[in-house]
Design a protein around this motif. Structure first.
Motif, PDB file in Angstrom:
ATOM      1  N   GLY A 119       3.733  32.160 -46.757  1.00  8.10           N
ATOM      2  CA  GLY A 119       3.410  31.037 -45.858  1.00  8.10           C
ATOM      3  C   GLY A 119       1.968  31.187 -45.394  1.00  8.10           C
ATOM      4  O   GLY A 119       1.479  32.315 -45.212  1.00  8.10           O
ATOM      5  N   ILE A 120       1.325  30.059 -45.159  1.00  4.61           N
ATOM      6  CA  ILE A 120      -0.111  30.051 -44.909  1.00  4.61           C
ATOM      7  C   ILE A 120      -0.504  30.849 -43.652  1.00  4.61           C
ATOM      8  O   ILE A 120      -1.552  31.466 -43.580  1.00  4.61           O
ATOM      9  N   ASN A 121       0.430  30.901 -42.653  1.00  3.27           N
ATOM     10  CA  ASN A 121       0.109  31.631 -41.411  1.00  3.27           C
ATOM     11  C   ASN A 121       0.122  33.146 -41.598  1.00  3.27           C
ATOM     12  O   ASN A 121      -0.335  33.888 -40.728  1.00  3.27           O
ATOM     13  N   ASN A 122       0.682  33.588 -42.708  1.00  2.07           N
ATOM     14  CA  ASN A 122       0.764  35.028 -42.946  1.00  2.07           C
ATOM     15  C   ASN A 122      -0.132  35.470 -44.101  1.00  2.07           C
ATOM     16  O   ASN A 122       0.082  36.538 -44.678  1.00  2.07           O
ATOM     17  N   ALA A 123      -1.094  34.630 -44.438  1.00  2.00           N
ATOM     18  CA  ALA A 123      -2.042  34.990 -45.499  1.00  2.00           C
ATOM     19  C   ALA A 123      -3.454  34.891 -44.929  1.00  2.00           C
ATOM     20  O   ALA A 123      -3.862  33.833 -44.456  1.00  2.00           O
ATOM     21  N   LEU A 124      -4.179  36.001 -44.944  1.00  3.58           N
ATOM     22  CA  LEU A 124      -5.547  35.991 -44.411  1.00  3.58           C
ATOM     23  C   LEU A 124      -6.517  35.814 -45.560  1.00  3.58           C
ATOM     24  O   LEU A 124      -6.500  36.600 -46.519  1.00  3.58           O
ATOM     25  N   ILE A 125      -7.350  34.764 -45.481  1.00  5.39           N
ATOM     26  CA  ILE A 125      -8.307  34.537 -46.569  1.00  5.39           C
ATOM     27  C   ILE A 125      -9.766  34.502 -46.080  1.00  5.39           C
ATOM     28  O   ILE A 125     -10.672  34.568 -46.882  1.00  5.39           O
ATOM     29  N   SER A 126      -9.949  34.443 -44.764  1.00  9.20           N
ATOM     30  CA  SER A 126     -11.347  34.424 -44.304  1.00  9.20           C
ATOM     31  C   SER A 126     -11.846  35.862 -44.214  1.00  9.20           C
ATOM     32  O   SER A 126     -11.105  36.776 -43.787  1.00  9.20           O
ATOM     33  N   GLN A 127     -13.113  36.061 -44.593  1.00 12.16           N
ATOM     34  CA  GLN A 127     -13.656  37.423 -44.642  1.00 12.16           C
ATOM     35  C   GLN A 127     -13.670  38.076 -43.256  1.00 12.16           C
ATOM     36  O   GLN A 127     -13.501  39.283 -43.145  1.00 12.16           O
ATOM     37  N   SER A 128     -13.814  37.267 -42.201  1.00  7.63           N
ATOM     38  CA  SER A 128     -13.834  37.881 -40.864  1.00  7.63           C
ATOM     39  C   SER A 128     -12.454  38.472 -40.518  1.00  7.63           C
ATOM     40  O   SER A 128     -12.356  39.513 -39.880  1.00  7.63           O
ATOM     41  N   GLU A 129     -11.382  37.791 -40.989  1.00  3.88           N
ATOM     42  CA  GLU A 129     -10.033  38.334 -40.715  1.00  3.88           C
ATOM     43  C   GLU A 129      -9.712  39.515 -41.631  1.00  3.88           C
ATOM     44  O   GLU A 129      -8.967  40.432 -41.257  1.00  3.88           O
ATOM     45  N   ILE A 130     -10.262  39.472 -42.838  1.00  2.00           N
ATOM     46  CA  ILE A 130      -9.958  40.534 -43.817  1.00  2.00           C
ATOM     47  C   ILE A 130     -10.756  41.816 -43.503  1.00  2.00           C
ATOM     48  O   ILE A 130     -10.279  42.927 -43.746  1.00  2.00           O
ATOM     49  N   ALA A 131     -11.952  41.649 -42.904  1.00  4.19           N
ATOM     50  CA  ALA A 131     -12.884  42.775 -42.718  1.00  4.19           C
ATOM     51  C   ALA A 131     -12.257  44.056 -42.137  1.00  4.19           C
ATOM     52  O   ALA A 131     -12.486  45.148 -42.669  1.00  4.19           O
TER      53      ALA A 131
END
Ligand code: FAD
Length: 465
Positions: free
Chosen positions: A12-24
């Motif tokens: 589900g989209i709320n449980n997938a991090l795709i922005s680099q700031s969230e992934i960092a």
């Protein structure tokens, strides 16, 4: 549909991090050794979602890296610079399903943080005994996958001894359910033990049944100034004979210097300086008085036999916590002192004084004035043999010695019958050394097990092997 969307749709989209700031935050780690790349972090909420993730990963040959609390010290949870790996964070699988005070078991999801399990167990008058400096972040799945130890191993064992069963998702998406939580179950190979200490290379641990213990009614903690590691060894032997020892840590004076200098609210435990210290804990199922009396008798023995130069017992729980906090902050306290070269090794307990003597001599020969911040779980034969740069030295010049220092230290460890990794694991940090120091038949078996479980090599590739 592109691969990122296919994986994201599973959780589900709320449980997938795709922005680099969230992934960092997932791309760096505690020691700042490894900096990776990735375009996707998944935060599944169920075993079934993980099963679907791994099915898709196997089909598309996508590397998967499980991440728990990201406190691992050997880069097992770190991604590489290719950026192709999908990171699977277990943080949203954090349910404590059941604390069974009769069976003395806890059934938990693998994303439960250690401190949360300790608190819930304590509220039910039970003890989950694993205790370590990273307990506010480390998760049960990460602790199992690195077979973590900590400060109470001599009384209760490592995660391996504390685990009665697991649920694991295999690289092909199959779910192995071994959650009966039985003490006795002789029905063939003990498969759970393959996943414990596997650092996420064989599958993803999703649930666990863990052992609980009655909560001690009394605990006494003492700092003991000792002339040498040999005296500490004598004390350890004697303390074991008393039968209620739950912690025995050796600390070099330099560790106390670093902690009092760099960790706020940290005081010298004793009025005068001593070359070495022991932090000892004794517990009692009967009462606080019982624990206290055991400690007092033990300390009298230590002083009467010249194994202790000075001793202090924590007066209350706050002081006991302060003593343990000093110990747990030793790693952090070393950072401001410049470059450090660290070793998490184990050797037969009786060889600890010899190891320290030989290793110091060998390292000093290479780096005159190297500073030894040696400490560790002496009761388990596990020493954190950490070397800080000489005062005023160039950090990089000092760190350039890392490989030579490692060779020297590991050669002594090997000669004394020890292990190059006591509790932190292999990850990426010690892959080369593993090839040198592990039995060759054992290594070949490990390789064959990996190929059987994970023929497409999607599970945390290039870790351990
Ligand atoms: C201050 C400090 C003190 C520490 N003290 C100790 C100590 O005393 N004793 C000790 O043993 N360790 C210690 N450690 C190391 C670390 O805390 C342990 O290795 C811990 O077990 C890692 O747990 P984690 O959840 O952070 O796992 P991570 O660091 O996220 O991952 C560790 C490994 O497990 C894998 N993994 C994570 N979750 C899963 C899962 N659910 N399924 C499969 N694989 C998974 C990862 O891929 C990686 O290979 C310390 C670390 C710090 C920072």
């Amino acid at each position: 549909m592109n691969l990122i969307s296919q994986f994201s749709n599973i959780v589900g989209i709320n449980n997938a991090l795709i922005s680099q700031s969230e992934i960092a935050p997932f791309l760096t780690e505690h020691r700042d050794f490894y900096h990776g790349k990735s375009s996707l972090v998944l935060q599944p909420t169920s075993t079934e979602q993980i099963s679907n993730i791994l099915k898709l990963a196997t089909k598309t040959k996508t590397p998967i890296i499980p991440i728990g609390g990201n406190t691992g010290l050997v880069g097992g949870q770190a991604s590489d610079l290719k950026g192709k790996s999908v990171l699977v964070s277990l943080s949203k699988m954090n349910k404590i399903y059941n604390i069974n005070s009769t069976s003395n078991t806890a059934l938990v999801e693998s994303g439960v943080i250690l401190q949360a399990l300790q608190s819930v167990s304590a509220a039910a008058s039970r003890l989950f005994p694993l205790s370590l400096g990273s307990q506010g972040s480390a998760q049960i799945g990460g602790l199992l996958s690195s077979n973590a130890g900590g400060t109470a191993v001599l009384a209760y064992g490592t995660m391996r001894q504390l685990c009665l069963g697991l649920e694991v998702v295999l690289p092909n998406g199959e779910i192995m359910n071994d959650l009966k939580g039985l003490t006795k179950d002789n029905t063939g190979y003990d498969l759970k033990n393959l996943f414990i200490g596997a650092e996420g290379t064989l599958g993803i641990i999703t649930k666990a049944v863990l052992k609980l213990f009655p909560k001690p009614r009394g605990q006494s903690v003492a700092f003991i100034g000792v002339p040498s590691p040999k005296n500490a060894l004598e004390l350890l032997n004697h303390a074991h004979e008393r039968g209620n020892l739950t912690g025995f840590e050796l600390i070099a004076r330099l560790g106390i210097d670093f902690a009092t200098r760099h960790i706020i609210n940290t005081c010298d435990p004793l009025p005068y300086h001593h070359p070495w210290y022991v932090l000892a804990e004794m517990s009692s199922l009967k009462s606080q008085t019982d624990a206290q009396e055991s400690m007092e008798t033990f300390l009298s023995y230590a002083r009467d036999n010249d194994h202790a130069s000075d001793t202090v017992i924590a007066k209350n729980e706050t002081e006991a916590e302060a003593f343990w906090s000093l110990r747990e902050n030793l790693s952090y306290a070393q950072k401001p002192e410049g470059g450090s070269i660290k070793h998490d090794i184990s050797i037969p307990i009786s060889a600890i004084p010899t190891f320290i003597e030989q290793a110091n001599k060998s390292v000093n020969h290479l780096i005159p004035n190297a500073r030894f911040c040696t400490f560790g779980h002496m009761g388990d034969g596990n020493i954190h043999y950490n070397i800080s740069q000489p005062i005023g030295a160039d950090k990089q010049e000092f760190l350039d010695n890392r490989e030579t220092v490692n060779q020297r230290v590991y050669a002594i460890v090997d000669q004394l019958g020890g292990s190059i990794s006591a509790e932190h694991g292999i990850g990426q940090l010690k892959r080369a050394e593993l090839q040198l120091y592990k039995d060759q038949v054992a290594l070949s078996l490990m390789q064959r097990i990996k190929e059987t479980f994970d023929p497409e090599n999607i599970m945390n590739p290039n870790k351990i092997l």
